[in-house]
Motif scaffolding. Sequence first.
Motif, PDB file in Angstrom:
ATOM      1  N   PHE A  87     -39.408  17.065  32.663  1.00  0.00           N
ATOM      2  CA  PHE A  87     -38.221  17.862  32.982  1.00  0.00           C
ATOM      3  C   PHE A  87     -38.213  19.157  32.178  1.00  0.00           C
ATOM      4  N   VAL A  88     -38.489  19.062  30.888  1.00  0.00           N
ATOM      5  CA  VAL A  88     -38.517  20.255  30.039  1.00  0.00           C
ATOM      6  C   VAL A  88     -39.620  21.203  30.509  1.00  0.00           C
ATOM      7  N   ALA A  89     -40.794  20.643  30.809  1.00  0.00           N
ATOM      8  CA  ALA A  89     -41.925  21.467  31.240  1.00  0.00           C
ATOM      9  C   ALA A  89     -41.635  22.180  32.562  1.00  0.00           C
ATOM     10  N   VAL A  90     -40.817  21.578  33.414  1.00  0.00           N
ATOM     11  CA  VAL A  90     -40.464  22.204  34.684  1.00  0.00           C
ATOM     12  C   VAL A  90     -39.321  23.204  34.498  1.00  0.00           C
ATOM     13  N   LEU A 120     -37.177  20.011  20.374  1.00  0.00           N
ATOM     14  CA  LEU A 120     -38.338  19.292  20.888  1.00  0.00           C
ATOM     15  C   LEU A 120     -39.048  18.502  19.785  1.00  0.00           C
ATOM     16  N   PHE A 121     -39.041  19.016  18.556  1.00  0.00           N
ATOM     17  CA  PHE A 121     -39.754  18.337  17.473  1.00  0.00           C
ATOM     18  C   PHE A 121     -39.153  16.970  17.134  1.00  0.00           C
ATOM     19  N   PRO A 122     -37.832  16.847  16.966  1.00  0.00           N
ATOM     20  CA  PRO A 122     -37.293  15.502  16.745  1.00  0.00           C
ATOM     21  C   PRO A 122     -37.529  14.572  17.935  1.00  0.00           C
ATOM     22  N   TYR A 123     -37.481  15.121  19.150  1.00  0.00           N
ATOM     23  CA  TYR A 123     -37.710  14.283  20.324  1.00  0.00           C
ATOM     24  C   TYR A 123     -39.146  13.791  20.366  1.00  0.00           C
ATOM     25  N   ASP A 136     -28.680  27.581  42.389  1.00  0.00           N
ATOM     26  CA  ASP A 136     -28.497  26.164  42.707  1.00  0.00           C
ATOM     27  C   ASP A 136     -29.766  25.448  43.148  1.00  0.00           C
ATOM     28  N   TRP A 137     -30.511  26.023  44.085  1.00  0.00           N
ATOM     29  CA  TRP A 137     -31.688  25.322  44.603  1.00  0.00           C
ATOM     30  C   TRP A 137     -32.746  25.134  43.525  1.00  0.00           C
ATOM     31  N   LEU A 138     -32.874  26.106  42.656  1.00  0.00           N
ATOM     32  CA  LEU A 138     -33.867  26.027  41.591  1.00  0.00           C
ATOM     33  C   LEU A 138     -33.411  25.076  40.484  1.00  0.00           C
ATOM     34  N   HIS A 139     -32.133  25.180  40.139  1.00  0.00           N
ATOM     35  CA  HIS A 139     -31.561  24.306  39.113  1.00  0.00           C
ATOM     36  C   HIS A 139     -31.586  22.854  39.575  1.00  0.00           C
ATOM     37  N   GLY A 140     -31.208  22.628  40.820  1.00  0.00           N
ATOM     38  CA  GLY A 140     -31.219  21.270  41.362  1.00  0.00           C
ATOM     39  C   GLY A 140     -32.624  20.691  41.413  1.00  0.00           C
ATOM     40  N   GLY A 141     -33.583  21.522  41.766  1.00  0.00           N
ATOM     41  CA  GLY A 141     -34.972  21.071  41.783  1.00  0.00           C
ATOM     42  C   GLY A 141     -35.465  20.653  40.416  1.00  0.00           C
ATOM     43  N   ALA A 142     -35.083  21.400  39.401  1.00  0.00           N
ATOM     44  CA  ALA A 142     -35.474  21.040  38.035  1.00  0.00           C
ATOM     45  C   ALA A 142     -34.755  19.765  37.584  1.00  0.00           C
ATOM     46  N   GLU A 143     -33.497  19.644  37.940  1.00  0.00           N
ATOM     47  CA  GLU A 143     -32.707  18.485  37.523  1.00  0.00           C
ATOM     48  C   GLU A 143     -33.192  17.183  38.146  1.00  0.00           C
ATOM     49  N   VAL A 144     -33.893  17.276  39.263  1.00  0.00           N
ATOM     50  CA  VAL A 144     -34.458  16.074  39.889  1.00  0.00           C
ATOM     51  C   VAL A 144     -35.355  15.337  38.899  1.00  0.00           C
ATOM     52  N   PHE A 145     -36.118  16.083  38.113  1.00  0.00           N
ATOM     53  CA  PHE A 145     -37.035  15.462  37.150  1.00  0.00           C
ATOM     54  C   PHE A 145     -36.278  14.726  36.053  1.00  0.00           C
ATOM     55  N   LEU A 146     -35.139  15.265  35.622  1.00  0.00           N
ATOM     56  CA  LEU A 146     -34.319  14.568  34.634  1.00  0.00           C
ATOM     57  C   LEU A 146     -33.708  13.313  35.246  1.00  0.00           C
ATOM     58  N   THR A 147     -33.267  13.415  36.484  1.00  0.00           N
ATOM     59  CA  THR A 147     -32.697  12.256  37.169  1.00  0.00           C
ATOM     60  C   THR A 147     -33.725  11.138  37.300  1.00  0.00           C
ATOM     61  N   LEU A 148     -34.935  11.495  37.697  1.00  0.00           N
ATOM     62  CA  LEU A 148     -35.992  10.487  37.823  1.00  0.00           C
ATOM     63  C   LEU A 148     -36.320   9.842  36.480  1.00  0.00           C
ATOM     64  N   ALA A 149     -36.375  10.647  35.438  1.00  0.00           N
ATOM     65  CA  ALA A 149     -36.642  10.109  34.102  1.00  0.00           C
ATOM     66  C   ALA A 149     -35.542   9.134  33.689  1.00  0.00           C
ATOM     67  N   ASN A 150     -34.296   9.500  33.941  1.00  0.00           N
ATOM     68  CA  ASN A 150     -33.172   8.627  33.583  1.00  0.00           C
ATOM     69  C   ASN A 150     -33.203   7.326  34.376  1.00  0.00           C
ATOM     70  N   ILE A 151     -33.557   7.403  35.640  1.00  0.00           N
ATOM     71  CA  ILE A 151     -33.657   6.192  36.462  1.00  0.00           C
ATOM     72  C   ILE A 151     -34.721   5.256  35.897  1.00  0.00           C
ATOM     73  N   LEU A 152     -35.860   5.813  35.486  1.00  0.00           N
ATOM     74  CA  LEU A 152     -36.918   4.984  34.904  1.00  0.00           C
ATOM     75  C   LEU A 152     -36.464   4.317  33.608  1.00  0.00           C
TER      76      LEU A 152
END
Length: 98
Positions: free
Chosen positions: A42-45, A12-15, A65-81
């Motif tokens: 995404f990390v916070a979620v 997280l520090f280099p990021y 799966d349902w929990l992992h997929g829910g968290a991954e939605v935030f990474l997907t949205l970030a990547n789309i942006l």
Amino acid sequence: MLSKDTLFAVSLFPYLGFLWFLTRSGQMPRLALIGFYGTLVFVAVTIPAGIYAKVVYGEALANIDWLHGGAEVFLTLANILVVLGFRQAVIEKQSSQQ
């Protein structure tokens, strides 16, 4: 050797440094910058979701799966942006050169 959890925390520090330099440069497309910051969401979620998966199900987040997929939605949205931000910048650059 570092555990995966320690490596994750240390990464997280280099990021954060990367975000700091991007923000200060003023050259990053705004939408892409928002996407890069969205990765922190995404990390916070993901962290509490991983804890929940371990406490409630006794499993790693990746196995629920349902929990992992829910968290991954935030990474997907970030990547789309990020992609849309750079796409917009390329289009603007091309139109200004014509």
